[in-house]
Motif scaffolding. Sequence first.
Motif, PDB file in Angstrom:
ATOM      1  N   THR A 186       6.046  26.222  26.559  1.00  0.00           N
ATOM      2  CA  THR A 186       6.686  26.946  25.452  1.00  0.00           C
ATOM      3  C   THR A 186       6.838  28.424  25.796  1.00  0.00           C
ATOM      4  O   THR A 186       7.857  29.047  25.471  1.00  0.00           O
ATOM      5  CB  THR A 186       5.876  26.793  24.150  1.00  0.00           C
ATOM      6  OG1 THR A 186       4.507  27.131  24.390  1.00  0.00           O
ATOM      7  CG2 THR A 186       5.938  25.378  23.625  1.00  0.00           C
ATOM      8  N   TYR A 205      10.504  30.583  25.955  1.00  0.00           N
ATOM      9  CA  TYR A 205      10.959  31.861  25.397  1.00  0.00           C
ATOM     10  C   TYR A 205      10.882  32.999  26.416  1.00  0.00           C
ATOM     11  O   TYR A 205      11.323  34.111  26.144  1.00  0.00           O
ATOM     12  CB  TYR A 205      10.253  32.198  24.072  1.00  0.00           C
ATOM     13  CG  TYR A 205       8.855  32.750  24.115  1.00  0.00           C
ATOM     14  CD1 TYR A 205       7.802  32.005  23.604  1.00  0.00           C
ATOM     15  CD2 TYR A 205       8.569  34.026  24.594  1.00  0.00           C
ATOM     16  CE1 TYR A 205       6.508  32.503  23.589  1.00  0.00           C
ATOM     17  CE2 TYR A 205       7.292  34.531  24.582  1.00  0.00           C
ATOM     18  CZ  TYR A 205       6.263  33.770  24.077  1.00  0.00           C
ATOM     19  OH  TYR A 205       4.988  34.263  24.067  1.00  0.00           O
ATOM     20  N   ILE A 245       4.591  27.650  20.233  1.00  0.00           N
ATOM     21  CA  ILE A 245       5.707  26.881  19.655  1.00  0.00           C
ATOM     22  C   ILE A 245       6.429  27.723  18.612  1.00  0.00           C
ATOM     23  O   ILE A 245       7.671  27.733  18.546  1.00  0.00           O
ATOM     24  CB  ILE A 245       5.190  25.565  19.050  1.00  0.00           C
ATOM     25  CG1 ILE A 245       4.709  24.624  20.168  1.00  0.00           C
ATOM     26  CG2 ILE A 245       6.278  24.879  18.231  1.00  0.00           C
ATOM     27  CD1 ILE A 245       4.014  23.377  19.675  1.00  0.00           C
ATOM     28  N   ALA A 246       5.657  28.450  17.808  1.00  0.00           N
ATOM     29  CA  ALA A 246       6.270  29.351  16.821  1.00  0.00           C
ATOM     30  C   ALA A 246       7.131  30.389  17.527  1.00  0.00           C
ATOM     31  O   ALA A 246       8.250  30.709  17.080  1.00  0.00           O
ATOM     32  CB  ALA A 246       5.182  30.033  15.993  1.00  0.00           C
ATOM     33  N   VAL A 273       8.655  30.093  20.395  1.00  0.00           N
ATOM     34  CA  VAL A 273       9.874  29.451  20.900  1.00  0.00           C
ATOM     35  C   VAL A 273      10.933  29.382  19.819  1.00  0.00           C
ATOM     36  O   VAL A 273      12.098  29.740  20.028  1.00  0.00           O
ATOM     37  CB  VAL A 273       9.560  28.036  21.439  1.00  0.00           C
ATOM     38  CG1 VAL A 273      10.855  27.266  21.686  1.00  0.00           C
ATOM     39  CG2 VAL A 273       8.765  28.127  22.724  1.00  0.00           C
ATOM     40  N   PHE A 274      10.545  28.912  18.649  1.00  0.00           N
ATOM     41  CA  PHE A 274      11.511  28.766  17.554  1.00  0.00           C
ATOM     42  C   PHE A 274      12.044  30.128  17.101  1.00  0.00           C
ATOM     43  O   PHE A 274      13.237  30.274  16.821  1.00  0.00           O
ATOM     44  CB  PHE A 274      10.884  28.014  16.374  1.00  0.00           C
ATOM     45  CG  PHE A 274      10.822  26.531  16.579  1.00  0.00           C
ATOM     46  CD1 PHE A 274      11.985  25.763  16.495  1.00  0.00           C
ATOM     47  CD2 PHE A 274       9.629  25.900  16.869  1.00  0.00           C
ATOM     48  CE1 PHE A 274      11.948  24.389  16.686  1.00  0.00           C
ATOM     49  CE2 PHE A 274       9.577  24.520  17.066  1.00  0.00           C
ATOM     50  CZ  PHE A 274      10.740  23.765  16.973  1.00  0.00           C
ATOM     51  N   ILE A 294      14.457  31.332  20.048  1.00  0.00           N
ATOM     52  CA  ILE A 294      15.720  30.582  20.082  1.00  0.00           C
ATOM     53  C   ILE A 294      16.584  30.948  18.883  1.00  0.00           C
ATOM     54  O   ILE A 294      17.801  31.168  19.014  1.00  0.00           O
ATOM     55  CB  ILE A 294      15.454  29.068  20.123  1.00  0.00           C
ATOM     56  CG1 ILE A 294      14.841  28.671  21.477  1.00  0.00           C
ATOM     57  CG2 ILE A 294      16.754  28.283  19.891  1.00  0.00           C
ATOM     58  CD1 ILE A 294      14.436  27.217  21.568  1.00  0.00           C
ATOM     59  N   GLY A 295      15.964  31.035  17.708  1.00  0.00           N
ATOM     60  CA  GLY A 295      16.718  31.385  16.509  1.00  0.00           C
ATOM     61  C   GLY A 295      17.333  32.766  16.596  1.00  0.00           C
ATOM     62  O   GLY A 295      18.516  32.964  16.278  1.00  0.00           O
ATOM     63  N   TYR A 300      20.151  32.783  19.124  1.00  0.00           N
ATOM     64  CA  TYR A 300      21.331  32.072  18.610  1.00  0.00           C
ATOM     65  C   TYR A 300      22.191  32.975  17.727  1.00  0.00           C
ATOM     66  O   TYR A 300      23.434  32.927  17.791  1.00  0.00           O
ATOM     67  CB  TYR A 300      20.881  30.838  17.829  1.00  0.00           C
ATOM     68  CG  TYR A 300      22.014  30.007  17.289  1.00  0.00           C
ATOM     69  CD1 TYR A 300      22.726  29.141  18.116  1.00  0.00           C
ATOM     70  CD2 TYR A 300      22.387  30.112  15.949  1.00  0.00           C
ATOM     71  CE1 TYR A 300      23.772  28.388  17.618  1.00  0.00           C
ATOM     72  CE2 TYR A 300      23.438  29.357  15.442  1.00  0.00           C
ATOM     73  CZ  TYR A 300      24.121  28.495  16.283  1.00  0.00           C
ATOM     74  OH  TYR A 300      25.163  27.756  15.777  1.00  0.00           O
ATOM     75  N   THR A 360      10.191  38.845  19.427  1.00  0.00           N
ATOM     76  CA  THR A 360       9.310  37.704  19.657  1.00  0.00           C
ATOM     77  C   THR A 360       7.973  38.142  20.237  1.00  0.00           C
ATOM     78  O   THR A 360       6.910  37.692  19.781  1.00  0.00           O
ATOM     79  CB  THR A 360       9.974  36.688  20.613  1.00  0.00           C
ATOM     80  OG1 THR A 360      11.223  36.272  20.057  1.00  0.00           O
ATOM     81  CG2 THR A 360       9.084  35.471  20.804  1.00  0.00           C
TER      82      THR A 360
END
Length: 483
Positions: A220, A224, A361-362, A364-365, A368-369, A372, A390
């Motif tokens: 993970t 990121y 994991i948090a 990564v999200f 990515i968000g 995006y 991040t």
Amino acid sequence: MSVSKNYLYNVLLIISNTVFPIITFPYVSRVLMPEYLGKVYFVQGVIGYFLILSVLGAPNYGIKELSKAKGIGDWEEFKKIFTELFLMTVLSSVVSLGILLFTVSIYGRFYQEKMIFYIFGLQVLFECFHINHFFIVMENHKRRLIRSFVIRILSLGFLFYFIKKPSDYYLYALLLVIPEVIARIIDVITVRKYFNFNFKELRFKRHMNSMMVIFLYLFTIGIYGSIDTTMLGIMVDDTEVGLYSAAVKMYRMVLPVILTLGTVLSPRIIGAIKRKEKSNIYKNLDVFIDYCFIVGVPATVLMVILAPEFTLLFSGKSFEGAISTMMIMSPCLGFLALGSFIGGQVLLPNDLEKDILIISIAGVFINIGLNYFLIPIYLRNGAALATLLTEVVIALIKVYKMKKVYKDYSILNRDRNITILVGIGVSVFIFWIIQHIRVFGNLITLLTMPILYGIIYFLILILLKNKRVGEWFEFAKKKVRLH
């Protein structure tokens, strides 16, 4: 071996690894230009995921378990653990290479650069020989230094001889891979001088749960850590990847200078945690975190102020677009160093693998968000902003988790708060005076500004009686007297 000697060897190792890109990147960036450089770094970013899969978290897990065996003097257990981890990574490297080749064959964007992927596939295959954790636990940093220096010198000569035009980007990819492969092979040969592998009564299963958690954590982090270049390459183009990667490469030249002390202290902190020696834990935490603040603050400030000089001198005018990107990313230095240290040297030895995984994991999200939404608007600067936000969030969460374990330990104290204020205050003066120095050119500015900043910064900290800087100053005076 003393912390000071280990630190010296690690600093020299960092200088070796840092000087190499400082010498090569200005040449490579001017020959390959942003587009072709972007092709190589796009593939290298994707390959990062497969390299993590190749080792299954063994280097990080190995430091923890081998340090425990060494700490109690059980060398038979030490050999057995090392052998088990090594054989597991041999299998995972072969599997990782197979997945890579299959992915390249079915995904069009990857297939376009299949030759570069195949070249980096060599590194994936030999990543099972990544056994730096052994030499870190044995505190043999001198050997790591010599090996790295020799290989860097050889690759430097090949680089200037073979890379002559943009179409040589395949050769550049090969020159990035071959030194790593050679280094891995030398590592394994060197280990045989310490002991023979112990193949009796191997128990692989006992490592699986912890290694899988660490692997998922590192995977993970890898996502990121390189998803920005991957998403830029897919959503925009190779030129944006090239400009962005130039900014990343420049700020990451400085990052190891901050992280190296954490590597040196790692076995000692892990040992203290396992023995539950809180005073030693706090003592070593203070050494690193003081260092992180004292070195991280001026490093960040100087990277922001000197971004134009860094970019134009090391990358050339065709990379001017990377200046603002580097300014945005520079504050990542301190947060990334602090977060990496707390995660690897504090939370992990306290058996908080699952907590680290959830945090990652948090991250990564979040990353990515943010990518995006920000990349389509701000392109490479959007990716830089996503990375910065991040890293800040992840570092703060890790600090919070550490505070739950060591409730009476404080990250911020008088000296660290003053360090931040002094760093910012000196930067205001430097920002004013640099306008008068820039007329002499980029090189003069890069040479004089850090020296001027450092003299003023450390003089003020000494006058304000910063405890750690005072200790360094007294240590330096003693060394001078001895000579």
